[in-house]
Design a protein around this motif. Structure first.
Motif, PDB file in Angstrom:
ATOM      1  N   PHE A 303      -4.693   1.391 -15.388  1.00  0.00           N
ATOM      2  CA  PHE A 303      -5.571   1.852 -14.305  1.00  0.00           C
ATOM      3  C   PHE A 303      -5.606   0.876 -13.134  1.00  0.00           C
ATOM      4  CE2 PHE A 303      -8.244   4.256 -17.699  1.00  0.00           C
ATOM      5  CZ  PHE A 303      -7.269   5.238 -17.771  1.00  0.00           C
ATOM      6  N   TRP A 304      -5.275  -0.403 -13.361  1.00  0.00           N
ATOM      7  CA  TRP A 304      -5.203  -1.359 -12.258  1.00  0.00           C
ATOM      8  C   TRP A 304      -4.212  -0.871 -11.201  1.00  0.00           C
ATOM      9  CZ3 TRP A 304      -1.375  -4.665 -10.226  1.00  0.00           C
ATOM     10  CH2 TRP A 304      -1.842  -5.694  -9.401  1.00  0.00           C
ATOM     11  N   ASP A 305      -3.169  -0.191 -11.646  1.00  0.00           N
ATOM     12  CA  ASP A 305      -2.208   0.392 -10.720  1.00  0.00           C
ATOM     13  C   ASP A 305      -2.682   1.757 -10.239  1.00  0.00           C
ATOM     14  OD1 ASP A 305      -0.013  -1.643 -11.133  1.00  0.00           O
ATOM     15  OD2 ASP A 305      -0.147  -0.870 -13.172  1.00  0.00           O
ATOM     16  N   THR A 306      -3.006   2.637 -11.186  1.00  0.00           N
ATOM     17  CA  THR A 306      -3.071   4.062 -10.879  1.00  0.00           C
ATOM     18  C   THR A 306      -4.411   4.548 -10.341  1.00  0.00           C
ATOM     19  OG1 THR A 306      -3.572   4.543 -13.199  1.00  0.00           O
ATOM     20  CG2 THR A 306      -1.257   4.591 -12.546  1.00  0.00           C
ATOM     21  N   PHE A 307      -5.478   3.707 -10.414  1.00  0.00           N
ATOM     22  CA  PHE A 307      -6.758   4.148  -9.828  1.00  0.00           C
ATOM     23  C   PHE A 307      -6.625   4.345  -8.331  1.00  0.00           C
ATOM     24  CE2 PHE A 307      -7.463  -0.252  -8.460  1.00  0.00           C
ATOM     25  CZ  PHE A 307      -8.243  -0.109  -7.316  1.00  0.00           C
ATOM     26  N   ARG A 308      -5.656   3.696  -7.727  1.00  0.00           N
ATOM     27  CA  ARG A 308      -5.551   3.640  -6.274  1.00  0.00           C
ATOM     28  C   ARG A 308      -5.132   4.973  -5.655  1.00  0.00           C
ATOM     29  NH1 ARG A 308      -5.132  -2.224  -5.565  1.00  0.00           N
ATOM     30  NH2 ARG A 308      -4.960  -3.091  -7.662  1.00  0.00           N
ATOM     31  N   ALA A 309      -4.098   5.612  -6.226  1.00  0.00           N
ATOM     32  CA  ALA A 309      -3.595   6.843  -5.608  1.00  0.00           C
ATOM     33  C   ALA A 309      -3.219   7.923  -6.615  1.00  0.00           C
ATOM     34  CB  ALA A 309      -2.382   6.528  -4.727  1.00  0.00           C
ATOM     35  N   PRO A 312      -6.548   9.757  -7.808  1.00  0.00           N
ATOM     36  CA  PRO A 312      -7.058  10.546  -6.684  1.00  0.00           C
ATOM     37  C   PRO A 312      -6.184  11.758  -6.338  1.00  0.00           C
ATOM     38  CG  PRO A 312      -7.351   8.227  -6.221  1.00  0.00           C
ATOM     39  CD  PRO A 312      -6.532   8.314  -7.491  1.00  0.00           C
ATOM     40  N   LEU A 313      -4.871  11.657  -6.535  1.00  0.00           N
ATOM     41  CA  LEU A 313      -4.021  12.827  -6.313  1.00  0.00           C
ATOM     42  C   LEU A 313      -4.318  13.903  -7.355  1.00  0.00           C
ATOM     43  CD1 LEU A 313      -1.646  13.801  -4.443  1.00  0.00           C
ATOM     44  CD2 LEU A 313      -0.152  13.251  -6.360  1.00  0.00           C
ATOM     45  N   PHE A 314      -4.555  13.478  -8.596  1.00  0.00           N
ATOM     46  CA  PHE A 314      -4.899  14.449  -9.635  1.00  0.00           C
ATOM     47  C   PHE A 314      -6.230  15.134  -9.326  1.00  0.00           C
ATOM     48  CE2 PHE A 314      -2.496  11.828 -13.123  1.00  0.00           C
ATOM     49  CZ  PHE A 314      -1.295  12.137 -12.520  1.00  0.00           C
ATOM     50  N   THR A 315      -7.224  14.360  -8.889  1.00  0.00           N
ATOM     51  CA  THR A 315      -8.528  14.984  -8.613  1.00  0.00           C
ATOM     52  C   THR A 315      -8.430  16.011  -7.499  1.00  0.00           C
ATOM     53  OG1 THR A 315      -9.153  13.214  -7.067  1.00  0.00           O
ATOM     54  CG2 THR A 315      -9.847  12.953  -9.360  1.00  0.00           C
ATOM     55  N   VAL A 321      -6.244  18.652 -15.008  1.00  0.00           N
ATOM     56  CA  VAL A 321      -5.677  17.533 -15.762  1.00  0.00           C
ATOM     57  C   VAL A 321      -6.631  16.342 -15.700  1.00  0.00           C
ATOM     58  CG1 VAL A 321      -3.744  15.916 -15.923  1.00  0.00           C
ATOM     59  CG2 VAL A 321      -3.324  18.313 -15.339  1.00  0.00           C
ATOM     60  N   SER A 322      -7.155  16.083 -14.523  1.00  0.00           N
ATOM     61  CA  SER A 322      -8.099  14.982 -14.356  1.00  0.00           C
ATOM     62  C   SER A 322      -9.296  15.150 -15.282  1.00  0.00           C
ATOM     63  CB  SER A 322      -8.561  14.912 -12.895  1.00  0.00           C
ATOM     64  OG  SER A 322      -9.361  13.792 -12.671  1.00  0.00           O
ATOM     65  N   GLY A 601       3.653   5.767 -11.511  1.00  0.00           N
ATOM     66  CA  GLY A 601       3.425   6.720 -10.434  1.00  0.00           C
ATOM     67  C   GLY A 601       2.703   6.176  -9.225  1.00  0.00           C
ATOM     68  N   GLN A 602       2.143   4.950  -9.279  1.00  0.00           N
ATOM     69  CA  GLN A 602       1.337   4.471  -8.162  1.00  0.00           C
ATOM     70  C   GLN A 602       2.146   4.288  -6.879  1.00  0.00           C
ATOM     71  OE1 GLN A 602      -1.588   4.202  -7.005  1.00  0.00           O
ATOM     72  NE2 GLN A 602      -1.060   2.967  -5.216  1.00  0.00           N
ATOM     73  N   THR A 603       3.282   3.599  -6.956  1.00  0.00           N
ATOM     74  CA  THR A 603       4.060   3.387  -5.738  1.00  0.00           C
ATOM     75  C   THR A 603       4.625   4.714  -5.241  1.00  0.00           C
ATOM     76  OG1 THR A 603       4.541   1.129  -6.429  1.00  0.00           O
ATOM     77  CG2 THR A 603       5.943   2.032  -4.735  1.00  0.00           C
ATOM     78  N   SER A 604       4.847   5.658  -6.157  1.00  0.00           N
ATOM     79  CA  SER A 604       5.261   7.010  -5.777  1.00  0.00           C
ATOM     80  C   SER A 604       4.114   7.787  -5.138  1.00  0.00           C
ATOM     81  CB  SER A 604       5.768   7.765  -7.005  1.00  0.00           C
ATOM     82  OG  SER A 604       6.965   7.210  -7.495  1.00  0.00           O
ATOM     83  N   ALA A 605       2.939   7.705  -5.730  1.00  0.00           N
ATOM     84  CA  ALA A 605       1.786   8.435  -5.181  1.00  0.00           C
ATOM     85  C   ALA A 605       1.434   7.924  -3.789  1.00  0.00           C
ATOM     86  CB  ALA A 605       0.590   8.313  -6.118  1.00  0.00           C
ATOM     87  N   TRP A 606       1.647   6.616  -3.540  1.00  0.00           N
ATOM     88  CA  TRP A 606       1.459   6.092  -2.184  1.00  0.00           C
ATOM     89  C   TRP A 606       2.355   6.853  -1.215  1.00  0.00           C
ATOM     90  CZ3 TRP A 606       3.888   4.248   2.045  1.00  0.00           C
ATOM     91  CH2 TRP A 606       3.133   3.541   2.975  1.00  0.00           C
TER      92      TRP A 606
END
Length: 709
Positions: A303-309, A312-315, A321-322, A601-606
């Motif tokens: 989550f240190w990575d993925t909370f960022r984007a 939020p994309l899932f929500t 899914v979220s 997925g974080q750098t991708s979601a960015w």
């Protein structure tokens, strides 16, 4: 995309995963030896197997894995020696399908369901047609049933985060008669066939973390009697449905390839660890207590990575899914006493912070109410008031000192300044959740603690720094020093980690103009570094230097939101310029497609958010801060059959600046969009220009949320 990576330098640290979105298992070609985190490297020339994998990161490595490898001529059991050469020209990779023709003429193709896979093998001759099934030692076992042309196995391979009874139970079934078979003491077996040259051998497989009977159930449901073509087409349909919720139009073919490759990566993790019992109800083996429970479990996420984007994309796009992920977080709390922060498959001691609190808060604020609010608050409070003795990543390291001093002291606590900043944001999230759910006393207490970031701002240096328990600043200030009080970065990166209060950070820096100037200087400063307590050049440092973008280090997470902070200080055109620059310079659809770890997925979601033209700087605030859209048109398909369409008139690399904006027919000057404005559906029309509009988005009322505002 991103597979040309090494231990020393990452271009993504990805592998070509054949899967369905959030699938329980992925399948991929394995070029590395068993146990190597770098399971597929684009520069390799040999494939050693086709592997059922759960690996979220090479640094975390794999678990519950086994591989299937066709061989010709002679059987080789040892993974170190059974590699077969191939050429990328004879390789096809897609989310739903992988195919390679080896240099020896053997062709292997595969596709996957969530819990199973179908492979097709063709041999060019009859000179020894073998398939090796490898359960990776580690206490696993393999049983051959020659009469049923079947292999039953248990793989216990893992790298931590599992109970004592952990095992992945699998079935491998062949559609042609086995004429010879054998196994060794290393949980490795082979079968031999006598097929005509070019005759197809179909291999069907499925697995379960619950037990063999559940594996058989998964097998019958997902792959029994089904062809590779059928499974591939069904997986393709699922990918198109999920990726089709975001439709981008225009731009170049390369931009479209990069966009959808990034969206594919974003939809892989976290993986479903749940299965369906004989009644069709969701059940799962808990990697926390080793028991089987009803409900949902997701894993393989930091989550240190993925909370960022990512979340939020899932929500926004995948709220169903979220909703299940939020239930999973509280299930993990019930079964282990802590919410997960880095799970693979259970708790792993990796990274810092309490970002599970961010996920729950962001989901709740956006109307996702699939979980018990009282249990969620209990779990959040516990996460801030305790620490696991066994697992460093869960709970709060230095919580007593943090509550007493208002900061985590250094050198008493490792990475203390980074932890203080993370805790202050988590405290704001907790306060926000408590306020929204009617717990005003808790909200008041935690809003106060959310201001603790101020205690480690060094006013004379103008950066975040470190204090010891006696209140003294750490000596020898160096904003380029990595490690020590910081995590995978230096003060240039961590000073911006005040997601919930950029206005308060701006006041510490001397106001809006000085903060904008400091952001400018991050890109203009020399890309020098002091490797500090790391003692050597870690790959994140090497990647920052290679970017040649000053102290901006997009290859790692702490600074990925910083570009958007210009919107909080009245200079939004700079966010528009820099976001477009990063999209163009630091991403492409090839093996060197990323500028650092891709990280679940974080750098991708960015990229996905930024290409759409906005980004969730502060999850929990329910806002998306504006940048510069990449495509002339993008359409979001949202719940309730609503759509939100972004039109960027005249957009190009030169025309990256917003001249004017209209939201649903009304002039729009804010530097952010509200979540409700997107989910309500409508049209966002932008007129783009090659010249910055320095009169738009410059007033405080147009800035995004800050607690101090």
């Amino acid at each position: 995309m991103g597979t040309s990576s090494t231990y020393e330098f990452s271009h993504g640290n990805t592998y070509p995963a054949v899967a369905v979105p959030w699938g329980m298992n992925f399948w991929a070609p394995q070029t590395g030896e068993n146990g190597s985190g770098w399971m597929y490297m684009y520069t390799d020339s040999l494939i050693r197997g086709f592997r059922q994998t759960h690996q979220p990161s090479p640094w975390i490595n794999d678990y519950g894995t086994f591989s299937i490898m066709p061989l010709l001529g002679e059987v080789v059991m040892d993974h170190r020696n059974r590699g077969v050469s191939f050429d990328h020209a004879n390789e096809e990779a897609a989310p739903n399908h992988y195919r390679v023709k080896f240099n020896n003429g053997v062709t292997t193709a595969l596709s996957a369901t969530s819990r199973g896979a179908v492979l097709e093998v063709t041999y060019p001759s009859e000179e020894g047609q073998y398939v090796v099934v490898d359960a990776y030692q580690h206490g696993g076992s393999i049983t051959l049933d020659k009469e049923k042309n079947c292999i039953y196995g248990i793989t216990r391979y893992n790298n931590g985060g599992v109970p004592d009874n952990f095992g992945n139970h699998f079935i491998v079934e062949f559609d042609k008669p086995v004429i010879e078979s054998g196994s060794d003491e290393n949980a490795c077996a082979y079968v031999k066939f006598n097929l005509k040259p070019g005759e197809k051998l179909t291999i069907r497989t499925a697995s379960s973390f619950i037990g063999h009977e559940q594996a058989r159930l998964n097998f019958m449901r997902e792959v029994a009697g089904r062809s590779l073509e059928t499974v591939s087409k069904e997986a393709e349909k699922v990918w198109n449905e999920q990726m089709g919720r975001i439709k981008v139009e225009g731009g170049t073919i390369e931009q479209q390839k990069t966009f959808y490759s990034c969206l594919y990566r974003t939809l892989l993790f976290p993986r479903e660890l749940y299965e369906f019992d004989e009644n069709g109800e969701a059940v799962y083996y808990s990697p926390y207590d080793g028991r089987v429970h009803k409900g949902y479990m997701y894993t393989d996420n930091g989550f240190w990575d993925t909370f960022r984007a990512v979340h939020p994309l899932f929500t926004l796009i995948y709220p169903e899914v979220s909703g299940r992920i939020m239930q999973s977080i509280l299930n993990a709390y019930d079964e282990s006493g802590f919410m997960p922060e880095w799970a693979s498959p259970g708790h792993r001691g990796c990274m810092i912070g309490n970002n599970s609190i961010s996920l729950l808060t962001d989901a709740w604020m956006k109307g996702i109410r699939t979980f018990d609010k009282d249990k969620a608050l209990e779990a959040m409070l516990h996460q801030t008031q305790a620490r696991s003795e066994e697992i460093s990543s869960v709970g709060r390291d230095g919580y007593a000192e943090y509550d007493k001093l208002g900061y985590v002291p250094y050198p008493e606590v490792h990475e203390a300044t980074a932890k203080t900043l993370e805790y202050a944001y988590a405290d704001w999230c907790l306060a926000r959740f408590a306020e929204e759910t009617g717990n005003r006393e808790v909200a008041t207490e935690y809003y106060k603690k959310a201001q603790n970031y101020r205690n480690l701002f060094h006013p004379e240096k103008g950066f975040m720094w470190a204090k010891s328990a006696d209140g003294k600043w750490r000596d020898n200030f160096d904003a380029t020093e990595w490690g020590g009080p910081f995590t995978e970065g230096c003060s240039w990166h961590w000073t911006w980690s005040v997601f919930h209060d950029p206005e308060g950070l701006s006041a510490l820096l001397g106001g809006h103009e000085p903060m904008a100037a400091r952001l400018d200087s991050m890109f203009a400063a020399p890309n020098t570094f002091n490797y500090g307590t790391y003692g050597f050049v870690i790959h994140e440092i090497a990647e920052m230097v290679a970017l040649n973008m000053g102290q901006y280090a997009h290859g790692n997470q702490p600074v990925q939101h910083a570009i958007y902070l210009y919107n909080y200080v009245g200079q939004p055109w700079k966010a528009q310029y820099h976001s477009r620059n990063v999209l163009n310079k630091l991403y492409n659809s090839g093996p060197e497609g990323y500028c650092g770890d891709e990280d679940n997925g974080q750098t991708s979601a960015w990229y996905v958010f930024t290409a759409l033209g906005f980004y969730p700087v502060c999850p929990g605030a329910s806002e998306y801060v504006l940048g510069s859209p990449l495509f002339p048109k993008a359409t979001l398909s949202l719940p309730g059959e609503k759509t939100f369409t972004i039109h960027a008139e005249g957009v190009s690399d030169a025309n990256c600046y917003i001249r004017s904006a209209v939201l649903n027919g009304q002039e729009f000057t804010n530097n952010y969009l509200k979540h409700s404005e997107l989910t309500g559906g409508g049209e966002f029309r932008l007129v783009m220009d090659s010249i910055p509009n320095k009169e738009r988005g410059v007033y405080q009322k147009e800035f995004p949320y800050s607690y101090s505002k």
